[in-house]
Design a protein around this motif. Structure first.
Motif, PDB file in Angstrom:
ATOM      1  N   ARG A  93     -43.527 -29.508  36.944  1.00 57.11           N
ATOM      2  CA  ARG A  93     -43.501 -28.558  38.060  1.00 57.11           C
ATOM      3  C   ARG A  93     -42.364 -28.909  39.025  1.00 57.11           C
ATOM      4  NH1 ARG A  93     -48.867 -26.234  38.722  1.00 57.11           N
ATOM      5  NH2 ARG A  93     -50.248 -27.145  37.184  1.00 57.11           N
ATOM      6  N   HIS A  94     -41.638 -29.950  38.693  1.00 55.45           N
ATOM      7  CA  HIS A  94     -40.623 -30.438  39.627  1.00 55.45           C
ATOM      8  C   HIS A  94     -39.308 -29.687  39.435  1.00 55.45           C
ATOM      9  CE1 HIS A  94     -38.127 -33.196  41.896  1.00 55.45           C
ATOM     10  NE2 HIS A  94     -39.241 -33.746  42.369  1.00 55.45           N
ATOM     11  N   PRO A  95     -38.614 -29.286  40.543  1.00 51.14           N
ATOM     12  CA  PRO A  95     -37.349 -28.544  40.404  1.00 51.14           C
ATOM     13  C   PRO A  95     -36.304 -29.288  39.572  1.00 51.14           C
ATOM     14  CG  PRO A  95     -37.871 -28.993  42.736  1.00 51.14           C
ATOM     15  CD  PRO A  95     -39.061 -29.401  41.937  1.00 51.14           C
ATOM     16  N   ILE A  96     -36.244 -30.601  39.658  1.00 51.97           N
ATOM     17  CA  ILE A  96     -35.244 -31.338  38.875  1.00 51.97           C
ATOM     18  C   ILE A  96     -35.478 -31.100  37.385  1.00 51.97           C
ATOM     19  CG2 ILE A  96     -34.505 -33.663  38.154  1.00 51.97           C
ATOM     20  CD1 ILE A  96     -34.595 -34.553  40.982  1.00 51.97           C
ATOM     21  N   ILE A  97     -36.726 -31.126  36.992  1.00 52.85           N
ATOM     22  CA  ILE A  97     -37.055 -30.923  35.581  1.00 52.85           C
ATOM     23  C   ILE A  97     -36.691 -29.490  35.155  1.00 52.85           C
ATOM     24  CG2 ILE A  97     -38.948 -30.893  33.870  1.00 52.85           C
ATOM     25  CD1 ILE A  97     -38.105 -33.722  34.848  1.00 52.85           C
ATOM     26  N   HIS A  98     -37.022 -28.551  36.018  1.00 55.49           N
ATOM     27  CA  HIS A  98     -36.670 -27.155  35.698  1.00 55.49           C
ATOM     28  C   HIS A  98     -35.156 -26.978  35.549  1.00 55.49           C
ATOM     29  CE1 HIS A  98     -40.545 -24.814  36.409  1.00 55.49           C
ATOM     30  NE2 HIS A  98     -40.864 -26.088  36.637  1.00 55.49           N
ATOM     31  N   ARG A  99     -34.375 -27.539  36.499  1.00 59.87           N
ATOM     32  CA  ARG A  99     -32.918 -27.390  36.441  1.00 59.87           C
ATOM     33  C   ARG A  99     -32.340 -28.084  35.219  1.00 59.87           C
ATOM     34  NH1 ARG A  99     -31.551 -27.639  42.245  1.00 59.87           N
ATOM     35  NH2 ARG A  99     -32.525 -25.738  43.025  1.00 59.87           N
ATOM     36  N   LEU A 100     -32.870 -29.273  34.959  1.00 56.94           N
ATOM     37  CA  LEU A 100     -32.375 -30.042  33.815  1.00 56.94           C
ATOM     38  C   LEU A 100     -32.643 -29.275  32.522  1.00 56.94           C
ATOM     39  CD1 LEU A 100     -31.056 -32.627  32.823  1.00 56.94           C
ATOM     40  CD2 LEU A 100     -33.294 -33.739  32.873  1.00 56.94           C
ATOM     41  N   ASN A 101     -33.812 -28.675  32.465  1.00 56.80           N
ATOM     42  CA  ASN A 101     -34.176 -27.879  31.293  1.00 56.80           C
ATOM     43  C   ASN A 101     -33.176 -26.729  31.100  1.00 56.80           C
ATOM     44  OD1 ASN A 101     -35.725 -27.032  29.099  1.00 56.80           O
ATOM     45  ND2 ASN A 101     -36.783 -25.525  30.387  1.00 56.80           N
ATOM     46  N   ALA A 102     -32.783 -26.128  32.224  1.00 58.29           N
ATOM     47  CA  ALA A 102     -31.824 -25.022  32.125  1.00 58.29           C
ATOM     48  C   ALA A 102     -30.437 -25.527  31.748  1.00 58.29           C
ATOM     49  CB  ALA A 102     -31.767 -24.272  33.460  1.00 58.29           C
ATOM     50  N   MET A 103     -30.072 -26.679  32.277  1.00 62.34           N
ATOM     51  CA  MET A 103     -28.716 -27.167  32.097  1.00 62.34           C
ATOM     52  C   MET A 103     -28.429 -27.635  30.674  1.00 62.34           C
ATOM     53  SD  MET A 103     -26.708 -30.042  34.263  1.00 62.34           S
ATOM     54  CE  MET A 103     -26.275 -29.005  35.635  1.00 62.34           C
ATOM     55  N   ARG A 104     -29.451 -28.037  29.944  1.00 65.48           N
ATOM     56  CA  ARG A 104     -29.159 -28.600  28.624  1.00 65.48           C
ATOM     57  C   ARG A 104     -28.475 -27.587  27.713  1.00 65.48           C
ATOM     58  NH1 ARG A 104     -33.827 -28.030  24.884  1.00 65.48           N
ATOM     59  NH2 ARG A 104     -35.384 -26.844  26.022  1.00 65.48           N
ATOM     60  N   SER A 105     -28.615 -26.259  28.011  1.00 64.04           N
ATOM     61  CA  SER A 105     -27.894 -25.281  27.195  1.00 64.04           C
ATOM     62  C   SER A 105     -26.542 -24.908  27.814  1.00 64.04           C
ATOM     63  CB  SER A 105     -28.749 -24.022  26.984  1.00 64.04           C
ATOM     64  OG  SER A 105     -29.324 -23.634  28.210  1.00 64.04           O
ATOM     65  N   THR A 106     -26.384 -25.112  29.143  1.00 66.54           N
ATOM     66  CA  THR A 106     -25.115 -24.739  29.774  1.00 66.54           C
ATOM     67  C   THR A 106     -24.119 -25.892  29.826  1.00 66.54           C
ATOM     68  OG1 THR A 106     -25.989 -25.276  31.944  1.00 66.54           O
ATOM     69  CG2 THR A 106     -26.198 -22.979  31.225  1.00 66.54           C
ATOM     70  N   ASP A 107     -24.568 -27.104  30.062  1.00 70.71           N
ATOM     71  CA  ASP A 107     -23.672 -28.260  30.142  1.00 70.71           C
ATOM     72  C   ASP A 107     -24.358 -29.477  29.517  1.00 70.71           C
ATOM     73  OD1 ASP A 107     -21.949 -30.298  30.755  1.00 70.71           O
ATOM     74  OD2 ASP A 107     -21.641 -29.673  32.850  1.00 70.71           O
ATOM     75  N   ALA A 108     -24.337 -29.503  28.199  1.00 72.69           N
ATOM     76  CA  ALA A 108     -25.082 -30.531  27.462  1.00 72.69           C
ATOM     77  C   ALA A 108     -24.667 -31.942  27.876  1.00 72.69           C
ATOM     78  CB  ALA A 108     -24.881 -30.351  25.969  1.00 72.69           C
ATOM     79  N   GLU A 109     -23.357 -32.117  28.138  1.00 76.42           N
ATOM     80  CA  GLU A 109     -22.849 -33.454  28.459  1.00 76.42           C
ATOM     81  C   GLU A 109     -23.429 -33.960  29.780  1.00 76.42           C
ATOM     82  OE1 GLU A 109     -18.558 -35.548  29.042  1.00 76.42           O
ATOM     83  OE2 GLU A 109     -18.606 -33.460  28.302  1.00 76.42           O
ATOM     84  N   PHE A 110     -23.398 -33.073  30.777  1.00 77.29           N
ATOM     85  CA  PHE A 110     -23.926 -33.437  32.090  1.00 77.29           C
ATOM     86  C   PHE A 110     -25.445 -33.635  32.030  1.00 77.29           C
ATOM     87  CE2 PHE A 110     -24.115 -32.109  36.871  1.00 77.29           C
ATOM     88  CZ  PHE A 110     -24.215 -33.450  37.218  1.00 77.29           C
TER      89      PHE A 110
END
Ligand code: ADP
Ligand code: MG
Length: 616
Positions: free
Chosen positions: A559-576
């Motif tokens: 439920r944490h925003p960091i987890i949500h953002r990280l989940n989204a980012m893995r498809s947009t910026d895999a390296e980061f």
């Protein structure tokens, strides 16, 4: 006395053997002969007192009951005179010519076989008188029995083979023993030496002891008196004498027991714990007496080691007058005394904690290390000791202590566990993700700042039927509702994908990735599947360097925003996203108090920082 009036007698064979050893051995503690002779004099006076009480006829009934020593540095002699029961001729032969007591032959055998070189044991076997020959080349005994028609006699010997007995007219009642000292024992004809030895061993002999007319034993053996007959000042004076202290004792315990053992104990807890200031290990502070005669100073086995800060005396008439450090260790009697006294002390501390909490608190502040040492190392007393331990907790004020029984008394219905968590400080613990669920559910958690506390809890396992559980344990079944939050979780499918991705990224660094039911504010937490992190930290401390940490379970707060953002980012910026995932894990590990390699982390953080700055 003329020689022709004296009769020659041969020592019994065993006495000859014993004297042969006594005369020819080298001794480390030969001054104990004085204790033996004074204790014999004290016994003889005790017998007179008994006869007087039972109103029997005795010679010179009005004589002062005392022990007088005279030193003569000119003639190198020392005499010890008592007004006790004295001896008849038959008694002289029996007492100072044979070994009557059982057990003494055994002692003799161990001496002659070289099994024991401890002549300090001599009194234990009822042969203390012969120790006079450690210091004397000649011993002369003037004695006259208390019996109204008794004659006086002089017994004399150089300890080799035989002794003489002659009649002596006009002797007073009692016994005078004159030692003509050996060349290397002249110091025993000096007043100061003799006075020092008497103060050390015979300070509490219940009759006046005078050296060249001056009274030496001025402090009373107050432990044998009735408690309500003793003033506080007397206790304090005694404590100062005993502990070489300048202040008052902090607490005192005076008790007597008849069954199962006859014991008199007077124990003091001092004001200060010097071990705390790095003064090195405190020496045991309890002296052991038998009927007011010192048998061992700073006795090691009379109390458990963790009670070494206690000062005082233990007197038991059942103890042999002379017992060596080695025999004390395996003596069943000593072990029994140890148990009885320790139990009393623990009960006394518990009573003090109940009736004077402020005092106990002060005591706890200074001496807690000893109680913890005991709880960790002494299985026999662990249970009562754990009740004396104090902690702060998530429910207490910062400076307020609580105890395990208190914690249990506050337990809500249905909670079967006692929770605790270790950390370097209250602030650190309160900020830790491990506490989040407990705070949310208002479950009390004990705070332990000392790794030894966690060790004790591990040894205990249970207290009062409740399981002791470290709050950072991997499997928790906290009572009550699930953690409350308004934020939306990931969908089940997204969560499962994300967890798999994290595991792929972190590989062997984690054993498992799963959703957490215990997080409120933090994005992630690591859990040790095998032990608690407090135990792991203790291992790290003990091994000084980095103890390889087993891969932990990574639990995420979906439920944490960091987890949500990280989940989204893995498809947009895999390296980061990968960098962020690694940092997520290490942040959780830092929160667990684990020691990490700062170099790789700083590198990663710089890269993350660079990206973040570019983004803005
Ligand atoms: P223990 O004191 O254990 O009996 P010792 O060798 O010290 O053994 O003494 C032997 C015995 O000699 C004593 O039991 C006592 O009967 C007698 N004795 C020794 N000293 C005195 C004394 N000062 N007055 C009377 N009797 C004595
Ligand atoms: Mg004796």
């Amino acid at each position: 006395m003329t020689a022709n009036l004296s009769q020659k007698h041969e020592f019994q064979t065993e006495v000859k053997q014993l004297l042969n050893i006594v005369i020819n051995s080298l001794y480390t503690e030969r001054e104990v002969f004085l204790r033996e002779l004074i204790s014999n004099a004290s016994d003889a006076l005790e017998k007179i007192r008994y006869l007087q009480i039972t109103s029997q006829d005795i010679l010179y009934p009005h004589l002062e009951l005392d022990i007088r020593l005279e030193t003569d540095a000119e003639t190198h002699t020392l005499s010890i005179t008592d007004t006790g029961v004295g001896m008849t001729q038959e008694e002289l032969i029996e007492n100072l010519g044979t070994i009557a007591h059982s057990g003494s032959k055994q002692f003799l055998q161990s001496l002659s076989e070289g099994l024991s070189s401890d002549l300090n044991l001599i009194g234990q076997f009822g042969v203390g008188f012969y120790s006079a020959f450690m210091a004397a080349q000649k011993v002369t005994v003037h004695t006259r029995s208390y019996q109204p028609d008794a004659q006086g006699y002089i017994w004399e010997s150089d300890g080799i083979g035989e002794y003489t007995i002659a009649e002596a007219p006009d002797l007073p009642r009692g016994t005078r023993i004159i030692l003509t000292l050996k060349d290397d024992a002249h110091s025993f004809s000096e007043k100061d030496t003799v006075t020092r030895i008497i103060k050390q061993y015979s300070s509490f002999v219940p009759y006046p002891i005078l050296v060249n007319g001056e009274k030496v034993n001025t402090i009373q053996a107050i432990w044998t008196k009735n408690k309500n007959e003793i003033q506080d000042e007397e206790y304090t004076e005694f404590y100062k004498f005993l502990a070489n202290a300048y202040d008052e004792p902090f607490l005192r315990l005076h008790f007597s027991a008849e069954a199962p053992l006859s014991i008199n104990a007077l124990l003091f807890l001092p004001q200060d714990n010097f071990e705390r200031y790095g003064f090195g290990r405190t020496e045991p502070g309890v002296n052991v007496y038998c009927k007011k005669v010192l048998i061992m100073e700073h006795a090691k086995d009379i109390l458990p080691e963790w009670l070494r800060f206690v000062k005082g005396i233990i007197d038991s008439e059942e103890l042999p007058l002379n017992i060596s450090r080695e025999t004390m260790q395996d003596s069943a009697l000593v072990a029994k005394i140890n148990r009885v006294v320790t139990k009393q002390l623990l009960k006394y501390l518990e009573d003090t904690a109940d009736s004077e909490p402020e005092r106990y608190r002060e005591f706890w502040g200074k001496f807690n290390m000893f109680l913890k040492e005991g709880a960790a190392s002494d299985a026999t007393h662990r249970e009562p000791l754990t009740r004396l331990l104090r902690f702060t907790s998530s429910q207490t004020e910062p400076e307020q202590w609580t105890s395990l029984p208190d914690y249990v008394s506050r337990l809500p219905e249905g909670q079967e566990e006692i929770y605790y968590i270790n950390g370097p400080s209250r602030e650190t613990i309160q900020a830790s993700p491990y506490l989040e669920a407990f705070r949310d559910k208002q479950i009390e958690v004990l705070f332990t700042y000392d790794p030894i506390d966690d060790y004790i809890f591990n040894m205990l396992g249970m207290f009062d039927g409740k399981r002791l559980v470290s709050a950072d344990q991997a499997e928790l079944n906290l009572p009550g509702e699930a953690v409350t939050t308004e934020k939306e979780p990931l969908s089940a499918e997204a969560l499962s994908d994300f967890a798999q991705w994290l595991k792929d990224v972190l590989q062997d660094k984690v054993s498992e990735v799963r959703a957490s039911a215990r997080l409120v504010e933090s994005p992630a937490i690591v859990l040790n599947p095998h032990t608690s992190y407090s135990m792991q930290r203790m291992m790290q401390l003990m091994h000084k360097d980095t103890f390889p940490s087993a891969p932990g379970i990574l639990e995420i707060n979906d439920r944490h925003p960091i987890i949500h953002r990280l989940n989204a980012m893995r498809s947009t910026d895999a390296e980061f996203a990968q960098l962020a995932a690694e940092q997520l894990l290490e942040n959780a590990q830092i929160a667990a108090g684990l020691i990490l390699d700062p170099r790789t982390m700083v590198q990663r953080l710089n890269t993350i920082l660079e990206k973040a700055l570019n983004l803005s």
